[in-house]
Design a protein around this motif. Structure first.
Motif, short mmCIF file in Angstrom:
data_model
loop_
_atom_site.label_atom_id
_atom_site.label_comp_id
_atom_site.label_asym_id
_atom_site.label_seq_id
_atom_site.Cartn_x
_atom_site.Cartn_y
_atom_site.Cartn_z
N LEU A 1 55.34 70.43 46.93
CA LEU A 1 54.22 70.02 46.09
C LEU A 1 53.39 71.23 45.71
N SER A 2 53.10 71.34 44.42
CA SER A 2 52.33 72.52 44.00
C SER A 2 50.87 72.42 44.43
N THR A 3 50.39 71.22 44.69
CA THR A 3 48.99 71.08 45.13
C THR A 3 48.77 71.78 46.45
N CYS B 1 46.98 70.91 39.29
CA CYS B 1 48.19 70.85 40.13
C CYS B 1 48.52 69.42 40.50
N TRP C 1 60.19 73.44 40.96
CA TRP C 1 59.27 73.68 42.06
C TRP C 1 59.64 74.89 42.89
N ASP D 1 51.93 67.36 39.76
CA ASP D 1 52.73 66.69 40.78
C ASP D 1 52.96 65.23 40.43
#
Lengths: 191, 546
Positions: B236-238, B378, B538, B382
């Motif tokens: 997850l980019s968060t 972000c 990702w 996602d």
């Protein structure tokens, strides 16, 4: 003391060279290109507006007209501020360095100063540009590692492109000052 | 060699006295830092210079004399000034004199041990002391190993003025034996706000460090390290953006003072960037939570997902028949088509299962926008990734088959040219389903969001604001202007600071980021799409080290 001489650029446009001697070791050489002509400006603007009016007649949308005005204004501002160079000058101060200035039509000046320790020599070089062979003046920068080597070549007067006769005058003026640093007593040995 | 005297513009109207500064013999330049006024005791002056030299490690000395006679020239003064030259022995002894309000000063040198008693040419260069002291010169050439003897002459001058800060701390209200004139001699500049900030920053930093250590301790605990969870966090980019921001906070809250210019600018850039990010995030939150926008968003999400699924099913039915009149391998079509239809059916069932909870989830997730605009972006990225996961699966299958087909074609091409190779008899015909278009759109949107987040992360905002408002602090070089001249007087030049261009500011001070779509790989992205290589949206590059 200032003197002005008329020459021609590589494309045939008239340019003027102005030399000023401020002191025994300081000279300023300025090459002034042709100014922005009113007729080319009005020709370009009329062409853009005629095209916009033609589009307006086809599409009945008045946004085209305001867009054309906007584009021509922004285009003119960008041209005057970033493209059209009025004058290029070279200020040679013996034992300090060489300063290269370009003044744009909007008044903006962009300056670069090269210290004398980095300058190896000022030479006239030949280059093949499309179908022509043109001469240009350039500053050779010293390579710090190799005393005989050249690390960079800085071309001068790129927008006005003077012909060989003008370049020879500039070259002679610069070399007179550069020679002084060779005849000066070598005090670089003292740390 | 020509003698160059760098004279501060603030001392042009000072009373007569002696000049103190630094003499650079290899360039034959004298950098004047201040003027000491009469009366003084020479022994005290030498002692003071020794103290300052000890503090600043800059070799200061008395360079010459300065006489500013407002009335007509005084006769006895010139002999007195020459006698001073014998007390403070300095080679060469520079004498500058100004008459009345004249702009043109006369400057002469006294050489005691000169081999050739010729008149040297003198160049007077005026400089703004405050700007040169605060400015940081950026060398145009990348001299990685900074050799001192090859250091440019100008950087020696900038260095001298910058390191003599202690000399500029005494002003005329100080009770001392020495009376100086320099840029701060009218009164030392200080700001109450800056002092207050300095006092409060130490306990604030300590508190921040304590909180951050708690948070990072929780993050590193064993609970979160089990395999499915750790895989999820890394994708997850968060989470990655949050980790990035945490690291930034740690950099800011460290107690060590920044040693070099780059470290100081980096800290300032991170601080300003964080502030603006949080401000924009709170602005976004205040806009989002009004007029029940979250509810509207949740209500439109499910119908949109349904609509996309329906379109996909129609597309697959069309492809399973005879699309555009092409005759295809019927058996393979049926297998792949049914497989993908089952995927879509599964996905839609999951979405419908989750539909009652969507609004609540969105409401709580939207609260995290107060951590920053980049975090909000972000999260958006996602959500898009999770909602279009089924399309990604189709893309993977399709791309793999297409890739095989391309390999097959290329091996046939080699055979045609006469080279023997393993002939791969291709049984799969056109698998280039039009899902690529939808996939392309999703990839582009995700790529844009990532690009925006990277841009916000890496933009050195403090440096850009500094370049806009105080352009003399970031110097690319200097420029000289020739002032009015008079015959027989030394050449007068004004030295001004040439500020760094905006592009160079961004290039020098950009912050390192985790970038998965760096600017120069848009071309490689297109190439990968065309050839059928898989794109991992990702995948992150490893942490960049400075």
């Amino acid at each position: 003391m200032a003197e002005e001489q008329r020459f021609r650029s590589a494309c045939g446009a008239p340019i003027a060279l102005r030399r000023r001697q401020h002191s025994a070791s300081c000279r300023e050489l300025a090459v002034r290109g042709p100014r922005l002509q009113l007729r080319s400006l009005s020709a370009a603007t009329s062409a853009v507006w005629l095209a916009a009016y033609g589009l307006f007649a086809l599409s009945e949308n008045s946004v085209v007209l305001s867009a054309a005005i906007f584009i021509s204004l922004i285009g003119l501002i960008i041209y005057l501020h970033f493209v059209k160079i009025d004058q290029e000058s070279l200020l040679v101060i013996g034992s300090l360095g060489i300063q290269v200035t370009s003044s744009y039509a909007s008044g903006k000046e962009s300056t670069t100063f090269i210290e004398m320790g980095q300058v190896k020599d000022v030479v006239i070089n030949e280059a093949i540009h499309m179908q022509k062979v043109i001469y240009y003046l350039c500053i050779l920068l010293q390579d710090p590692e190799d005393p005989q080597g050249v690390s960079e070549v800085v071309p001068l007067f790129q927008s006005s492109k003077p012909r060989l006769d003008c370049l020879i005058e500039v070259y002679k003026s610069c070399q007179e000052i550069l020679e002084q640093r060779k005849t000066a007593p070598q005090s670089s040995g003292i740390k | 060699m020509v003698l160059k005297v760098f004279f501060p513009s603030c001392c042009s109207s000072a009373d007569s006295g002696i000049l103190i500064g630094r003499w650079l013999s290899e360039q034959s330049s004298a950098v004047v830092l201040a003027v000491v006024h009469f009366p003084f005791i020479p022994v005290q002056v030498k002692q003071y210079l020794g103290e300052v030299q000890h503090l600043t490690k800059v070799s200061l000395s008395v360079l010459g004399s300065w006489s500013n006679s407002k009335q007509e020239k005084e006769e006895g003064l010139s002999e007195f000034l020459e006698d001073l030259g014998t007390i403070f022995s300095h080679e060469p002894w520079i004498q500058i004199s100004k008459e009345g309000d004249s702009k043109f000063w006369s400057c002469s040198t006294l050489q005691k041990h000169s081999s050739s008693p010729k008149e040297e040419e003198v160049i007077l260069v005026y400089y703004d002391q405050r700007k040169v002291m605060l400015s940081h010169l950026h060398p145009p050439l990348d001299t990685g190993d900074g050799r001192a003897e090859d250091a440019s002459k100008l950087s020696a001058i900038f260095d001298t003025v910058a390191r003599s800060r202690v000399l500029f701390m005494t002003d005329r209200y100080d009770e001392g034996p020495i009376k100086l004139t320099h840029w701060q001699s009218e009164g030392v500049e200080a700001s109450i706000i800056v002092e207050l900030l300095k006092q409060t920053s130490v306990p604030a930093c300590m508190l921040l460090t304590f909180l951050l250590s708690l948070v990072s301790g929780i993050c590193r605990s064993r609970v979160l390290k089990f395999w499915p969870l750790s895989f999820l966090w890394s994708k997850l980019s968060t989470c990655e953006q949050l980790g990035h921001r945490l690291q930034h906070l740690q950099v800011i809250s460290s107690n060590k003072k920044a040693q070099t210019q780059t470290q100081l600018m980096r800290k300032a850039n991170i601080f300003v960037s964080l502030l603006i990010d949080v401000a924009l995030g709170i602005l976004l939150m205040s806009w989002l939570y009004r007029k029940n926008r979250i509810g509207h968003l949740a209500d439109t999400l499910i119908p949109v997902a349904d609509h996309v699924a329906e379109e996909l099913q129609d597309l697959l039915q069309w492809l399973m028949g005879a699309p555009a009149g092409l005759k295809m391998n019927r058996a393979l079509d049926q297998v792949l088509g049914r497989f993908f239809l089952y995927h879509i059916h599964l996905w839609i069932s999951y979405i419908h299962l989750m539909s009652p909870f969507i609004e609540m989830i969105l409401w709580y997730v939207g609260l995290s926008a107060c951590l920053g605009l980049t975090v909000a972006l972000c999260i958006l990225s996602d959500i898009i990734a999770l909602l279009t996961f089924h399309i990604y699966c189709f893309y993977v299958y399709g791309a793999r088959l297409y890739c095989l087909k391309i390999y097959g074609l290329s091996s046939l091409w080699r055979l045609f040219r006469g080279k023997k190779w393993n002939v791969l008899r291709q049984r799969v015909d056109s698998c280039s389903y039009d899902l690529d278009q939808l996939r392309l759109l999703v990839v582009i949107v995700q790529g844009l969001i990532h690009l925006l987040v990277d841009l916000i992360d890496s933009l050195p905002l403090y440096s850009l604001i500094l370049r806009l408002c105080r352009s003399y602090r970031l110097a690319a070089g200097v420029k000289f202007r020739v002032l009015e001249q008079q015959d027989g007087k030394p050449l007068r030049l004004l030295m001004q600071i040439n500020p760094l261009s905006y592009g160079a500011v961004v290039q020098t001070y950009r912050l390192p980021t985790y970038s998965c779509y760096p600017k120069d790989s848009w071309a490689s992205l297109c190439k990968k799409l065309f050839l059928g290589e898989l794109i991992y949206p990702w995948k992150h590059k490893g942490e960049k080290q400075d």
